[in-house]
Every structure is written in structure tokens, then in C-alpha cells.
Design a protein around this motif. Structure first.
Motif, mmCIF file in Angstrom:
data_model
loop_
_atom_site.group_PDB
_atom_site.id
_atom_site.type_symbol
_atom_site.label_atom_id
_atom_site.label_comp_id
_atom_site.label_asym_id
_atom_site.label_seq_id
_atom_site.Cartn_x
_atom_site.Cartn_y
_atom_site.Cartn_z
ATOM 1 N N ASN B 11 -18.386 5.388 5.421
ATOM 2 C CA ASN B 11 -17.639 6.008 4.594
ATOM 3 C C ASN B 11 -16.331 6.628 4.928
ATOM 4 O O ASN B 11 -15.114 6.782 4.415
ATOM 5 C CB ASN B 11 -18.565 7.200 3.918
ATOM 6 N N PHE B 12 -16.567 7.367 5.902
ATOM 7 C CA PHE B 12 -15.367 8.171 6.520
ATOM 8 C C PHE B 12 -14.030 7.451 6.981
ATOM 9 O O PHE B 12 -12.940 7.810 6.388
ATOM 10 C CB PHE B 12 -15.801 9.198 7.559
ATOM 11 N N LEU B 14 -13.210 4.399 5.720
ATOM 12 C CA LEU B 14 -12.778 3.895 4.472
ATOM 13 C C LEU B 14 -12.077 4.976 3.476
ATOM 14 O O LEU B 14 -11.059 4.659 3.068
ATOM 15 C CB LEU B 14 -14.142 3.472 3.557
ATOM 16 N N PHE B 15 -12.664 6.078 3.487
ATOM 17 C CA PHE B 15 -11.865 7.321 2.964
ATOM 18 C C PHE B 15 -10.528 7.464 3.535
ATOM 19 O O PHE B 15 -9.498 7.602 2.809
ATOM 20 C CB PHE B 15 -12.525 8.506 3.200
#
Lengths: 158, 144
Positions: B11-12, B14-15
Motif C-alpha cells: 500500500n505505502f 503504491l500510494f
């Protein structure tokens, strides 16, 4: 490509318009803060209006295709926490951006008036451009949009 | 609503990658608008040079490094076309941006010459379109 990916492309395109538009607005805003002549400030504020239109369009497109995606996908529910949080943040970002934009519009009109009346630097214009409430509204709107992106990726409660 | 199911550890990066991609697209659009507008308002050349150096380039670094980070996590099998498009636009973009930054600085130092800023307008316009193509390819992942 299936329908899911087409919907996702338009949804993400909306997000790009919003975040990209916010970047454009931020750049022109910072550039305007560094100028002294009202006529130059007016030009930069006018360019910011192009970005504001892109942001408005992007907010509508991202929301419309986001709603379509939720309605279309079996494993995403309206009751999912991340869907609700994203919708609340969308409302907050729109409200903050709208209020900040109206105040910046007043500053642009004032700068326009000064440009027509001799185009000399003005302490009042400088103060209006650095008004903490206006800056907080506009930059707060940008932060709310970044928070929406984070919610879309982490999907809390999914 | 970016890709529904993935491990939390992705997630991080990708963010950061998506945030960087949106910011580099916006900063490139701003540079294009400034390059076109500076024909009418020459004082914008300095704003253009600063934008390329302090906004477009840092956003490109964020996009590119976070893209490499997420790619190392995902370990995508084979070489899908959409990933290739991402690499071409990412790495090719560095060349365009470096040339644009140099020409942007030349435009400030040589105010009597118009060609450097006109070339920056072409480069940033081309790169903006390429970024949109990459966004469509990486979101739609055609052929996978």
C-alpha cells in the motif's frame, strides 16, 4: 479490457485531474505570492482558474465513476467504511476548495482593480494573498484530496 | 478505487507512486502552460525554470522511485506491455525533463532567444500526453 478496467480508467483519470489540477493551482499560487505587480498577480490567478476548472471536473468524474464502480462490483458495499470515509472526505474537499476559491476570486478582482489603477505594488493585496484563512482553506482542500487517495489505497474496514 | 485486493505491504509504495504520478502530471501541465504563456509574459520564464526544477523533477523522482519499490514488492511475472509503457514513459521522461530544465535555465539567461522556451513547451506537451497514455496503460493493464 473488461468493464471494470474501463470504469477504473475514468475513475483514476478523475483523480489525476483533481490531484494534478491541485498541483498546478499550488504552483501558480506560490508563484503569485512571490510577485509584486498586480498585473502579474492577475495573470497567475487567471491561470489558477484553469486548474480550478480541471479540479471541479475531476471531482465530478471521480465521484461519478466511483459510484458506478461500487454499484457494479459485488465485493464492494455502500456500507464499507472506506467508501463512506471517501465520500465524507469528498464533501469536505469540495467545501474547503469552494470556499477558498471564492476568497481567491475576490483577491483576483482586487488585483485586477489595482492593475487598472496604476499597477503599483500594494500592501493590502499582499496581505489578502497571504490571508491565513484563505490559504488554510485551499491547502486544506488539497490535503483532503490526498487523504481520499490514501483511503482508496488502504481501504480501511475492507 | 485502485485495485481492490493486495497485500498491506504494497500500500505505502503504491500510494507514493500514484501520488507522484498525479503530481508529475500536474507539474508538467503547469510547465507547459508557463512555457506557452511566457511568449506573452517573459517574466514567466523564471517561474517556468523554478517549476521544472522544484516541482516537476522532485515529483518525477517520487513517482519513479516508488514505482521501482512497488515493482520489487509485486514481482510481476514476465514483461507485460503495460509495465513496459510505464518504464518507457518513466525513464524516457527523465531525458525530456533534464533537457527541459537546461533549456528553461537557458531561457532565463538569454531572454532575447525564444527557441529554448518554445522547445520546453513542445517537450512538456509531449511528456504530458505520454503520462496520460501511461496512466491509461497502468490502470487498464490491457493484455493481462
Amino acid at each position: 479490457m473488461d468493464r471494470y478496467h474501463w470504469l477504473l480508467i475514468f475513475h483514476v483519470a478523475g483523480a489525476f485531474l483533481v490531484l494534478g489540477g491541485a498541483m498546478v493551482a499550488g504552483i501558480f499560487n506560490v508563484a503569485a505570492l512571490r510577485r509584486e505587480r498586480p498585473s502579474e498577480i492577475v495573470v497567475l490567478y487567471r491561470l489558477t482558474q484553469i486548474a480550478a476548472r480541471a479540479i471541479t471536473l475531476g471531482m465530478v468524474v471521480a465521484l461519478a465513476f466511483g459510484i458506478w464502480l461500487v454499484a457494479d462490483l459485488d465485493f464492494v458495499k455502500w456500507s464499507n467504511a472506506w467508501v463512506i470515509i471517501a465520500l465524507i472526505l469528498w464533501v469536505i474537499a469540495s467545501a474547503l476548495g469552494g470556499a477558498g476559491g471564492r476568497r481567491e476570486d475576490e483577491t483576483r478582482r482586487f488585483a485586477q482593480q489595482l492593475a487598472a489603477d496604476g499597477d503599483t505594488p500594494s500592501a493590502e493585496l499582499r496581505a489578502r494573498m497571504r490571508d491565513p484563512l484563505t490559504l488554510a482553506l485551499s491547502w486544506g482542500s488539497g490535503l483532503a484530496v490526498i487523504a481520499i487517495l490514501a483511503v482508496m489505497i488502504w481501504k480501511p474496514g475492507h | 478505487m485502485l485495485a481492490i485486493l493486495r497485500p498491506d505491504s504494497w500500500n505505502f509504495p503504491l500510494f507514493l507512486h500514484v501520488l507522484g504520478a498525479t503530481l508529475v502530471t500536474g507539474a508538467t501541465a503547469a510547465a507547459f502552460i508557463l512555457a506557452v504563456s511566457s511568449r506573452q509574459w517573459p517574466w514567466m520564464r523564471r517561474v517556468l525554470a523554478r517549476t521544472l526544477l522544484l516541482a516537476t523533477f522532485p515529483a518525477w523522482i517520487l513517482m519513479r522511485l516508488a514505482g521501482e519499490w512497488i515493482n520489487s514488492r509485486e514481482n510481476i511475472p514476465g514483461s507485460p506491455g503495460w509495465l513496459g509503457v510505464g518504464y518507457i514513459v518513466g525513464d524516457g521522461g527523465l531525458v525530456l525533463l533534464v533537457v527541459a530544465m537546461i533549456l528553461g535555465a537557458v531561457g532565463v539567461r538569454r531572454p532575447q532567444r525564444n527557441w529554448p522556451v518554445s522547445t520546453v513547451a513542445v517537450l512538456t506537451g509531449v511528456y504530458f500526453v505520454a503520462l496520460i497514455v501511461a496512466m491509461v496503460a497502468m490502470t487498464g493493464k490491457p493484455g493481462s
